[in-house]
Enzyme design. Structure first.
Site, PDB file in Angstrom:
ATOM      1  N   LYS A   1     -11.874  -3.756  -1.713  1.00 43.28           N
ATOM      2  CA  LYS A   1     -12.732  -2.562  -1.776  1.00 43.28           C
ATOM      3  C   LYS A   1     -11.971  -1.390  -2.360  1.00 43.28           C
ATOM      4  CE  LYS A   1     -14.564  -3.444   2.741  1.00 43.28           C
ATOM      5  NZ  LYS A   1     -13.320  -3.208   3.492  1.00 43.28           N
TER       6      LYS A   1
ATOM      7  N   LYS B   1       0.816  -1.219   0.000  1.00 39.04           N
ATOM      8  CA  LYS B   1       0.000   0.000   0.000  1.00 39.04           C
ATOM      9  C   LYS B   1       0.846   1.264   0.000  1.00 39.04           C
ATOM     10  CE  LYS B   1      -4.372  -1.578   1.877  1.00 39.04           C
ATOM     11  NZ  LYS B   1      -5.379  -1.363   2.902  1.00 39.04           N
TER      12      LYS B   1
ATOM     13  N   LYS C   1      -6.050  -9.884  -5.328  1.00 39.89           N
ATOM     14  CA  LYS C   1      -7.234 -10.168  -4.518  1.00 39.89           C
ATOM     15  C   LYS C   1      -8.343  -9.148  -4.781  1.00 39.89           C
ATOM     16  CE  LYS C   1      -6.801  -7.767  -0.146  1.00 39.89           C
ATOM     17  NZ  LYS C   1      -7.697  -7.528   0.933  1.00 39.89           N
TER      18      LYS C   1
HETATM   19  N1  AQP Z   1     -10.488 -10.958  -1.610  1.00 36.79           N
HETATM   20  C1  AQP Z   1     -10.701 -11.459  -0.408  1.00 36.79           C
HETATM   21  N2  AQP Z   1     -10.879 -12.785  -0.254  1.00 36.79           N
HETATM   22  C2  AQP Z   1     -11.117 -13.308   0.982  1.00 36.79           C
HETATM   23  N3  AQP Z   1     -11.207 -12.567   2.109  1.00 36.79           N
HETATM   24  C3  AQP Z   1     -11.044 -11.237   1.989  1.00 36.79           C
HETATM   25  N4  AQP Z   1     -11.079 -10.226   2.881  1.00 36.79           N
HETATM   26  C4  AQP Z   1     -10.856  -9.053   2.241  1.00 36.79           C
HETATM   27  N5  AQP Z   1     -10.677  -9.264   0.935  1.00 36.79           N
HETATM   28  C5  AQP Z   1     -10.782 -10.609   0.732  1.00 36.79           C
HETATM   29  C6  AQP Z   1     -11.349 -10.405   4.308  1.00 36.79           C
HETATM   30  O1  AQP Z   1     -12.419  -9.532   4.648  1.00 36.79           O
HETATM   31  C7  AQP Z   1     -12.230  -9.043   5.981  1.00 36.79           C
HETATM   32  C8  AQP Z   1     -12.313  -7.536   5.971  1.00 36.79           C
HETATM   33  O2  AQP Z   1     -11.196  -7.006   5.253  1.00 36.79           O
HETATM   34  P1  AQP Z   1     -11.045  -5.498   4.820  1.00 36.79           P
HETATM   35  O3  AQP Z   1     -12.066  -4.653   5.451  1.00 36.79           O
HETATM   36  O4  AQP Z   1      -9.607  -5.128   4.972  1.00 36.79           O
HETATM   37  O5  AQP Z   1     -11.441  -5.653   3.276  1.00 36.79           O
HETATM   38  P2  AQP Z   1     -10.737  -5.222   1.929  1.00 36.79           P
HETATM   39  O6  AQP Z   1     -11.695  -5.476   0.832  1.00 36.79           O
HETATM   40  O7  AQP Z   1      -9.394  -5.843   1.845  1.00 36.79           O
HETATM   41  O8  AQP Z   1     -10.688  -3.678   2.166  1.00 36.79           O
HETATM   42  P3  AQP Z   1      -9.784  -2.619   1.516  1.00 36.79           P
HETATM   43  O9  AQP Z   1     -10.185  -1.329   2.120  1.00 36.79           O
HETATM   44  O10 AQP Z   1      -9.812  -2.730   0.023  1.00 36.79           O
HETATM   45  O11 AQP Z   1      -8.389  -3.042   2.014  1.00 36.79           O
HETATM   46  P4  AQP Z   1      -7.210  -3.600   1.157  1.00 36.79           P
HETATM   47  O12 AQP Z   1      -6.770  -2.409   0.386  1.00 36.79           O
HETATM   48  O13 AQP Z   1      -6.278  -4.075   2.208  1.00 36.79           O
HETATM   49  O14 AQP Z   1      -7.667  -4.697   0.261  1.00 36.79           O
HETATM   50  C9  AQP Z   1     -10.882  -9.575   6.453  1.00 36.79           C
HETATM   51  O15 AQP Z   1     -11.089 -10.739   7.228  1.00 36.79           O
HETATM   52  C10 AQP Z   1     -10.182  -9.935   5.173  1.00 36.79           C
HETATM   53  O16 AQP Z   1      -9.243 -10.977   5.355  1.00 36.79           O
END
Ligand code: AQP
Length: 335
Positions: free
Chosen positions: A201, A113, A198
């Site tokens: 969001k 990030k 992955k």
């Molecule tokens: N792609 C995924 N597959 C499986 N599990 C996932 N999680 C997130 N993405 C995947 C799990 O969801 C929970 C909440 O995580 P988060 O709020 O960090 O979600 P995110 O989509 O990863 O959010 P952001 O804001 O986009 O963060 P980054 O930029 O880090 O990806 C967790 O249990 C996570 O493991």
């Protein structure tokens, strides 16, 4: 002996997508009757990257409403907002002071990030895993159900526990070491536009993810445009075909079928037919969640009440742990 405790959360950084659902929330729902569960909306984590103050509160509400819509049951689980319990920030500070900087600099999420943010990367992003450790440790959680991407942060949490108890515990375990709970299926749902990244969001492309609240038209459009490959026949586990593996896995998870059933059903399909099937399945399986969400979000008073009660219950446990930690570190408590 009482039930083991669970703590987990999601950041209000946008709409929940299928990765959040299959990696985290669906598992919370399935296991909740066996545990004492605390599920928070981690809004302090949401500001570790640039955020929009005009939508933070609304996004926080939406995630709490989605927890309920996905099946979190208040009979077994407590739902609350991280920033409503000030012990999270306070414990994070105390843990900051015993966490070596190089542990944090080694975190993959930080390394990835920080590149995106360049010069403007903030301290909060580096500190994200310590705040996450504080979230978990305040509740003396036994288990933490998360997706694969959080595994390294949980290992760091366990290292912080060992260091803290060793330095300040005088032979006692002041804070408990949590175990990760990572299910094999759905632990890493990948992007629709690139099967090697992955689903997230924060991906700037809306086409990369299916959100739980997407309309039928949006789901249809996203699946129509998703990346595939020119090879005939559909197969799991081919490292040369990450998109194929991901889309079959999403279908398997949405339909509730086994891998063998999906292989038998879809192995000989052409992409066009499979995309139709996947679209229909996604729309039908998300519909009940969307209907429940509409009911919950329409009753703001009801949600307010749930979050108020959640805050009270959470704060009681969190403040006790914070007190124990402060005493162990040598602080005097206010009279
Ligand atoms: N792609 C995924 N597959 C499986 N599990 C996932 N999680 C997130 N993405 C995947 C799990 O969801 C929970 C909440 O995580 P988060 O709020 O960090 O979600 P995110 O989509 O990863 O959010 P952001 O804001 O986009 O963060 P980054 O930029 O880090 O990806 C967790 O249990 C996570 O493991």
């Amino acid at each position: 002996m009482g039930r083991q405790r669970i703590l987990s959360g999601v950041q209000p950084t946008g709409n929940l997508h299928l990765g959040n659902y299959f990696g985290a929330i669906r598992n919370w729902v399935e296991i909740q009757s066996q545990y004492d569960n605390y599920y928070c909306v981690v809004d302090l984590h949401a500001i570790t990257v640039p955020h929009n103050p005009a939508t933070l509160a609304q996004d926080t509400y939406a995630i709490a409403a989605l927890y309920l819509a996905c099946g979190i049951d208040l009979q077994y689980s407590t739902i609350f907002v991280q920033s409503h319990v000030s012990a999270h920030s306070e414990l994070a500070w105390l843990l900051n002071c015993i966490t070596p900087l190089n542990w944090l600099e080694d975190m993959i999420q930080f390394k990835e990030k920080r590149i995106k943010q360049g010069e403007s990367v903030g301290m909060g992003l580096l500190d994200y895993p310590v705040l996450m450790a504080a979230d978990i440790l305040l509740y003396q959680a036994d288990k933490v159900p998360v997706g694969e991407d959080q595994k390294q942060h949980l290992e760091l949490t366990r290292d912080i526990v060992d260091r803290f108890n060793h330095q300040f515990g005088k032979g006692k375990k002041v804070i408990k070491s949590p175990e990760p709970m990572i299910r094999k299926d759905g632990a890493r749902v990948m992007s629709l536009t690139d099967g090697t990244r992955k689903m997230s969001k924060s991906d700037p492309s809306e086409l990369s993810r299916i959100n739980i609240l997407d309309s039928a038209d949006e789901i249809t459009k996203k699946i129509k445009k998703c990346k595939t490959d020119p090879i005939a026949g559909l197969t799991f586990d081919d490292s040369e075909r990450p998109e194929c593996h991901n889309l079959l896995t999403i279908y398997m998870l949405l339909s509730g079928k086994t891998k063998d059933e999906v292989t038998a059903e879809c192995g000989d399909m052409r992409w066009g037919d499979f995309k139709k099937l996947l679209t229909e399945t996604a729309i039908n399986s998300l519909q009940p969640i969307q209907e429940k969400y509409a009911e919950v979000i329409a009753e703001k008073g009801y949600l307010d009440e749930i979050l108020r009660e959640g805050r009270q219950k959470a704060a009681e446990i969190a403040n006790q742990t914070l007190e124990d930690v402060k005493v162990a570190m040598g602080y005097s408590l206010p009279m």
